[in-house]
Design an enzyme around this catalytic site. Structure first.
Site, PDB file in Angstrom:
ATOM      1  N   ARG A   1      -6.113  73.532  23.413  1.00 61.20           N
ATOM      2  CA  ARG A   1      -5.062  74.538  23.605  1.00 61.20           C
ATOM      3  C   ARG A   1      -5.138  75.568  22.489  1.00 61.20           C
ATOM      4  O   ARG A   1      -4.912  76.763  22.691  1.00 61.20           O
ATOM      5  CB  ARG A   1      -3.675  73.899  23.598  1.00 61.20           C
ATOM      6  CG  ARG A   1      -2.550  74.924  23.890  1.00 61.20           C
ATOM      7  CD  ARG A   1      -1.155  74.346  23.705  1.00 61.20           C
ATOM      8  NE  ARG A   1      -0.847  74.135  22.305  1.00 61.20           N
ATOM      9  CZ  ARG A   1      -0.556  72.958  21.762  1.00 61.20           C
ATOM     10  NH1 ARG A   1      -0.558  71.863  22.508  1.00 61.20           N
ATOM     11  NH2 ARG A   1      -0.284  72.856  20.484  1.00 61.20           N
TER      12      ARG A   1
ATOM     13  N   TYR B   1       3.056  98.100  37.311  1.00 62.45           N
ATOM     14  CA  TYR B   1       2.840  97.021  38.268  1.00 62.45           C
ATOM     15  C   TYR B   1       4.134  96.228  38.482  1.00 62.45           C
ATOM     16  O   TYR B   1       4.865  95.948  37.535  1.00 62.45           O
ATOM     17  CB  TYR B   1       1.710  96.125  37.755  1.00 62.45           C
ATOM     18  CG  TYR B   1       1.618  94.779  38.425  1.00 62.45           C
ATOM     19  CD1 TYR B   1       1.455  94.662  39.799  1.00 62.45           C
ATOM     20  CD2 TYR B   1       1.691  93.611  37.673  1.00 62.45           C
ATOM     21  CE1 TYR B   1       1.386  93.426  40.409  1.00 62.45           C
ATOM     22  CE2 TYR B   1       1.611  92.369  38.272  1.00 62.45           C
ATOM     23  CZ  TYR B   1       1.461  92.277  39.636  1.00 62.45           C
ATOM     24  OH  TYR B   1       1.395  91.048  40.235  1.00 62.45           O
TER      25      TYR B   1
ATOM     26  N   ASP C   1      -2.307  98.714  29.352  1.00 64.71           N
ATOM     27  CA  ASP C   1      -2.873  97.865  30.405  1.00 64.71           C
ATOM     28  C   ASP C   1      -4.112  98.575  30.939  1.00 64.71           C
ATOM     29  O   ASP C   1      -4.016  99.621  31.571  1.00 64.71           O
ATOM     30  CB  ASP C   1      -1.840  97.655  31.514  1.00 64.71           C
ATOM     31  CG  ASP C   1      -2.304  96.659  32.569  1.00 64.71           C
ATOM     32  OD1 ASP C   1      -3.527  96.495  32.750  1.00 64.71           O
ATOM     33  OD2 ASP C   1      -1.444  96.044  33.229  1.00 64.71           O
TER      34      ASP C   1
ATOM     35  N   LYS D   1      -9.193  90.438  37.672  1.00 64.89           N
ATOM     36  CA  LYS D   1      -9.649  91.613  38.400  1.00 64.89           C
ATOM     37  C   LYS D   1     -11.096  91.974  38.041  1.00 64.89           C
ATOM     38  O   LYS D   1     -11.994  91.163  38.218  1.00 64.89           O
ATOM     39  CB  LYS D   1      -8.687  92.771  38.129  1.00 64.89           C
ATOM     40  CG  LYS D   1      -7.195  92.403  38.244  1.00 64.89           C
ATOM     41  CD  LYS D   1      -6.812  91.787  39.564  1.00 64.89           C
ATOM     42  CE  LYS D   1      -5.323  91.701  39.798  1.00 64.89           C
ATOM     43  NZ  LYS D   1      -4.546  90.895  38.848  1.00 64.89           N
TER      44      LYS D   1
END
Length: 422
Positions: free
Chosen positions: A49, A101, A174, A199
């Site tokens: 982690r 978004y 972004d 993406k």
């Protein structure tokens, strides 16, 4: 800052760096934990982690691509957004664009209103008075999305950065729609870059992930602490898949853009298209800024269908190459209706303010043969044209049993698959 070309950075991510066996491609470290050399003598890694060699390699590569000091890889694009927000607190103001978004807007709005995590100010960066509004808010962080989703509006990153210096605000950009191949916000003065690696970075629609790249090492270190604390780091396998996709980023982007330009040319000549939203068009309001701060115009575009909203199902059902689905940036071409899909979490008034109309359609142009993509769209428009005939409309209404648009929308919102949107 790296002197290597982006194509080399992406293609050679981890290549021929295995110290154990000389493997050309880097190994996948699926382990959750690591052996200590001896009591109280941990090695470089202790628990996945916190740190994982596969994930770290991806983060280092993305940092080099963006020209940043530190890259952090998260388990989703939204967790990357959440991670960046750990740099501000309840007394700070976050400025966001009015047309960001839908998932990002939902996160910002609910953290501000329900958790009182920070103060929120929504600004339309396309208006002349944007600077005055930002200055009055005195934000600690300014969030930009350029090109914006789904209307591809452009914001001048350098102009915002110059203003942000007045009150030492961090600028977060972004960069999902363009990737570091087509835009480098850190070089333009931004402090942090956000990606949904789902993406273009991965490009194959087979993982979910996100990333943050910090310009300054100290900011990256603070974000790394929070990433471990919150447990938002990405898994090794998803990181490995993303690395594999990243290696073909340059050739993919080239083909994406080539196809998008041809599709845009076609849509401009189509009578059933009211308006095309694409920064590569000379008459696009942000064309000059995009040309100055980007290395290309990307492969995302939107258009308004010049037909009744009721004919949207006809258009979508006629398509065979474009797949009606969420997401973007994969090698396959996708099409979506922002109002009921990507931006469904915005209420009607907010959608209207953002310029999202009922017949707005967004395309993520893939790498298929461009002629076949255009033929597919032509097939959709032909179906709409046929149904636009009054006789055909009456038949369609009879086939639906007189179901109203409002009733159909209510039924849609009851679908369990979409409950997370509202």
């Amino acid at each position: 800052m790296s002197q290597r070309h982006s194509a080399t950075i992406a293609a050679r991510a981890g290549i021929a760096q295995d110290p154990a066996f000389g493997a050309v491609t880097p190994p996948l470290y699926l382990t959750s934990t690591y052996e200590l050399k001896a009591f109280k003598q941990p090695g470089q890694y202790d628990y996945s982690r916190s740190n994982n060699p596969t994930r770290d390699l991806l983060g280092e590569t993305l940092a080099e691509l963006e020209g940043g000091a530190k890259g952090l890889v998260t388990n989703t694009g939204m967790s990357a957004c959440l991670l960046a927000l750990q740099l501000i607190g309840p007394d700070d103001t976050l400025v966001i664009p009015h047309d960001c978004y839908g998932g990002s807007y939902r996160l910002f709005f609910n953290l501000a209103s329900r958790k009182r995590a920070f103060k929120l100010k929504v600004v339309n960066f396309q208006l002349e008075q944007w600077a005055e509004e930002v200055r009055a808010a005195k934000p600690a962080m300014i969030w930009l999305e350029t090109p914006s989703n789904p209307l591809l509006q452009i914001t001048d990153i350098q102009a915002v950065v110059a203003l942000a210096k007045e009150f030492s605000a961090k600028v977060v950009v972004d960069n999902t729609f363009l990737s570091p191949v087509l835009q480098k916000p850190l070089d333009l003065g931004a402090d942090i870059v956000v990606h949904s690696t789902t993406k273009f970075i991965n490009g194959h629609s087979d993982i979910i992930g996100g990333a943050l790249i910090a310009k300054e090492q100290s900011v990256g270190d603070e974000l790394k602490w929070w990433a471990n604390c919150l447990g938002v780091t990405a898994g090794a396998f998803d990181s490995y898949q993303t690395l594999r996709g990243l290696r073909t980023l340059l050739p993919r982007i080239k083909q994406h853009q080539h196809n998008a330009a041809l599709v845009v040319d076609y849509l401009q000549q189509q009578p059933l298209v009211n308006k095309v939203y694409y920064p590569g068009l000379p008459d696009h309001p942000g064309h000059a800024i995009a040309k100055a701060q980007q290395f290309g115009f990307g492969s995302m575009l939107s258009f308004d269908l010049a037909a009744d909203e009721a004919l949207l199902p006809v258009f979508f059902s006629a398509l065979k190459c474009f797949t009606l689905a969420q997401s973007l940036g994969g090698i396959e071409s996708l099409i979506c209706h922002p109002g009921s899909m990507t931006h469904a979490s915005l209420d009607a008034a907010t959608q209207k303010a953002a310029g999202i109309g009922p017949t707005l359609i967004r395309l993520s142009v893939g790498i298929e043969d461009a002629a076949e993509l255009i033929a597919d769209l032509a097939q959709g428009f032909a179906a709409v044209q046929q149904q636009s005939d009054p006789t055909a409309q009456a038949s369609a209404a009879a086939a639906q049993g007189g179901q109203s648009t409002a009733g159909s929308d209510a039924q849609f919102r009851l679908n369990p698959a979409f409950t997370a949107l509202w």
